[in-house]
Design a protein around this motif. Structure first.
Motif, PDB file in Angstrom:
ATOM      1  N   VAL A  67      -8.369 -11.261  -7.338  1.00 19.19           N
ATOM      2  CA  VAL A  67      -9.381 -10.775  -7.680  1.00 19.19           C
ATOM      3  C   VAL A  67      -9.619  -9.595  -7.727  1.00 19.19           C
ATOM      4  O   VAL A  67     -10.054  -8.878  -8.515  1.00 19.19           O
ATOM      5  CB  VAL A  67     -10.445 -11.035  -6.777  1.00 19.19           C
ATOM      6  CG1 VAL A  67     -11.400  -9.910  -7.090  1.00 19.19           C
ATOM      7  CG2 VAL A  67     -11.140 -12.333  -7.480  1.00 19.19           C
TER       8      VAL A  67
ATOM      9  N   THR B 149     -10.071  -6.085 -11.065  1.00 20.16           N
ATOM     10  CA  THR B 149     -10.800  -5.016 -10.435  1.00 20.16           C
ATOM     11  C   THR B 149      -9.978  -4.193  -9.867  1.00 20.16           C
ATOM     12  O   THR B 149     -10.164  -3.117 -10.275  1.00 20.16           O
ATOM     13  CB  THR B 149     -11.654  -5.098  -9.322  1.00 20.16           C
ATOM     14  OG1 THR B 149     -10.953  -5.683  -8.108  1.00 20.16           O
ATOM     15  CG2 THR B 149     -12.347  -6.561  -9.772  1.00 20.16           C
ATOM     16  N   THR B 150      -8.563  -3.450  -9.929  1.00 20.52           N
ATOM     17  CA  THR B 150      -8.478  -2.732 -10.015  1.00 20.52           C
ATOM     18  C   THR B 150      -7.419  -2.513 -10.842  1.00 20.52           C
ATOM     19  O   THR B 150      -7.884  -0.580 -11.182  1.00 20.52           O
ATOM     20  CB  THR B 150      -6.639  -2.391  -8.831  1.00 20.52           C
ATOM     21  OG1 THR B 150      -7.031  -2.849  -7.575  1.00 20.52           O
ATOM     22  CG2 THR B 150      -6.448  -1.589  -8.914  1.00 20.52           C
TER      23      THR B 150
ATOM     24  N   GLN C 179     -13.959  -3.984 -13.574  1.00 18.12           N
ATOM     25  CA  GLN C 179     -14.780  -2.772 -12.507  1.00 18.12           C
ATOM     26  C   GLN C 179     -16.087  -2.782 -12.981  1.00 18.12           C
ATOM     27  O   GLN C 179     -15.857  -1.601 -13.493  1.00 18.12           O
ATOM     28  CB  GLN C 179     -13.730  -2.011 -12.272  1.00 18.12           C
ATOM     29  CG  GLN C 179     -14.211  -1.871 -10.869  1.00 18.12           C
ATOM     30  CD  GLN C 179     -13.939  -0.390  -9.492  1.00 18.12           C
ATOM     31  OE1 GLN C 179     -12.718  -0.023 -10.626  1.00 18.12           O
ATOM     32  NE2 GLN C 179     -14.813   0.189  -9.411  1.00 18.12           N
ATOM     33  N   PRO C 180     -16.924  -3.184 -11.960  1.00 18.03           N
ATOM     34  CA  PRO C 180     -17.676  -3.503 -12.050  1.00 18.03           C
ATOM     35  C   PRO C 180     -18.191  -2.322 -10.730  1.00 18.03           C
ATOM     36  O   PRO C 180     -17.239  -1.346 -10.074  1.00 18.03           O
ATOM     37  CB  PRO C 180     -19.270  -4.256 -11.151  1.00 18.03           C
ATOM     38  CG  PRO C 180     -18.476  -4.866  -9.955  1.00 18.03           C
ATOM     39  CD  PRO C 180     -16.498  -4.576 -10.714  1.00 18.03           C
ATOM     40  N   THR C 181     -19.152  -1.286 -11.648  1.00 22.28           N
ATOM     41  CA  THR C 181     -19.609  -0.202 -10.451  1.00 22.28           C
ATOM     42  C   THR C 181     -21.242   0.799 -11.256  1.00 22.28           C
ATOM     43  O   THR C 181     -21.904  -0.183 -11.702  1.00 22.28           O
ATOM     44  CB  THR C 181     -19.006   1.373 -11.191  1.00 22.28           C
ATOM     45  OG1 THR C 181     -19.357   2.624 -10.243  1.00 22.28           O
ATOM     46  CG2 THR C 181     -19.537   1.541 -12.394  1.00 22.28           C
TER      47      THR C 181
ATOM     48  N   TYR D 274     -19.660  -2.035 -16.232  1.00 26.85           N
ATOM     49  CA  TYR D 274     -18.220  -2.219 -16.093  1.00 26.85           C
ATOM     50  C   TYR D 274     -17.499  -1.740 -17.027  1.00 26.85           C
ATOM     51  O   TYR D 274     -17.947  -1.759 -18.393  1.00 26.85           O
ATOM     52  CB  TYR D 274     -18.683  -3.774 -16.860  1.00 26.85           C
ATOM     53  CG  TYR D 274     -19.551  -5.106 -15.766  1.00 26.85           C
ATOM     54  CD1 TYR D 274     -18.607  -5.407 -14.594  1.00 26.85           C
ATOM     55  CD2 TYR D 274     -20.672  -5.381 -15.563  1.00 26.85           C
ATOM     56  CE1 TYR D 274     -19.111  -6.674 -14.153  1.00 26.85           C
ATOM     57  CE2 TYR D 274     -21.308  -6.254 -15.467  1.00 26.85           C
ATOM     58  CZ  TYR D 274     -20.392  -6.295 -13.911  1.00 26.85           C
ATOM     59  OH  TYR D 274     -21.264  -7.430 -13.142  1.00 26.85           O
TER      60      TYR D 274
ATOM     61  N   LYS E 199     -10.587  -0.695 -17.448  1.00 24.35           N
ATOM     62  CA  LYS E 199      -9.739  -0.516 -16.422  1.00 24.35           C
ATOM     63  C   LYS E 199      -7.948   0.424 -16.816  1.00 24.35           C
ATOM     64  O   LYS E 199      -6.970   1.131 -16.825  1.00 24.35           O
ATOM     65  CB  LYS E 199      -8.770  -0.795 -15.280  1.00 24.35           C
ATOM     66  CG  LYS E 199     -10.590  -0.717 -13.988  1.00 24.35           C
ATOM     67  CD  LYS E 199     -10.679   0.060 -13.371  1.00 24.35           C
ATOM     68  CE  LYS E 199      -9.852   0.947 -12.518  1.00 24.35           C
ATOM     69  NZ  LYS E 199     -10.139   1.346 -10.808  1.00 24.35           N
TER      70      LYS E 199
ATOM     71  N   ASN F 129     -10.713   0.665  -4.887  1.00 23.39           N
ATOM     72  CA  ASN F 129     -10.875  -0.718  -5.014  1.00 23.39           C
ATOM     73  C   ASN F 129     -12.447  -0.901  -4.378  1.00 23.39           C
ATOM     74  O   ASN F 129     -12.918  -1.840  -3.300  1.00 23.39           O
ATOM     75  CB  ASN F 129     -10.514  -1.891  -5.231  1.00 23.39           C
ATOM     76  CG  ASN F 129     -10.330  -3.116  -5.471  1.00 23.39           C
ATOM     77  OD1 ASN F 129     -11.117  -3.948  -5.292  1.00 23.39           O
ATOM     78  ND2 ASN F 129     -10.267  -3.988  -7.085  1.00 23.39           N
TER      79      ASN F 129
END
Length: 179
Positions: A18, A22-23, A27-29, A47, A50, A84
């Motif tokens: 995970v 996400t790195t 990735q959600p923000t 989302y 990356k 992250n």
């Protein structure tokens, strides 16, 4: 020994997977503020891909990008991992902020601001996404340096963007908005 093996299979391996996703992939923000209205609103979830950051791609004109706010220092792989969202929860990293803006200029472009309008390489930008026309924007010309982009919020009268912070180094573009 069996307990350790099961623990690593059920906890450690998924955690590493995970964090890696996400790195380096998606990735959600959360949007904080109104600088991207009417396209994005305060507290919207977005989302970001990356992959462009991971593979060092330059974003395209009009892309909505997520920017590391520490633009005056080098951005490293270590920072990608520490910032992250999952690692930030563990270490409670509250010092890091990201900005969400739209790419208006790329390396080598000449941007002119005159009569509260934006011109790129001598051509007026058609910007149907902006909230309203810019007000009180001084006339000036900016040449975007190599390996940088010029970004602006869609809410031009309420956005701290490259007009204030300067051009953003490409290694500080953390990704671009997917949905």
């Amino acid at each position: 020994m069996k307990w350790i093996k099961e623990f690593s299979e059920w906890i450690i391996i998924p955690f590493i997977l995970v964090v890696s996703i996400t790195t380096f992939v998606i990735q959600p923000t959360e949007v904080l503020g109104s600088s991207m209205e009417p396209t994005l609103h305060n507290e919207d979830r977005v989302y970001i891909s990356k992959i462009s950051h991971t593979l060092n791609y330059e974003p395209d004109y009009g892309d909505i990008v997520i920017i590391d706010s520490h633009i005056n220092s080098d951005h490293t792989l270590k920072e990608d991992i520490i910032e992250n969202p999952i690692i930030s929860l563990i270490y409670q990293n509250q010092d890091h902020n990201v900005w969400i803006k739209r790419v208006v200029g790329k390396s080598g472009d000449t941007l002119e601001f005159k009569d509260n309008k934006v011109y790129r390489n001598g051509k007026l930008l058609e910007e149907p996404y902006i909230k309203e026309a810019m007000l009180d924007n001084p006339d000036r010309t900016v040449v975007v340096p190599e390996n940088h982009v010029f970004v602006m919020g869609d809410n031009r009268n309420n956005s701290s963007d490259s007009r204030i912070i300067g051009c953003v180094p490409l290694d500080h573009i953390l990704g671009k908005r997917l949905f």
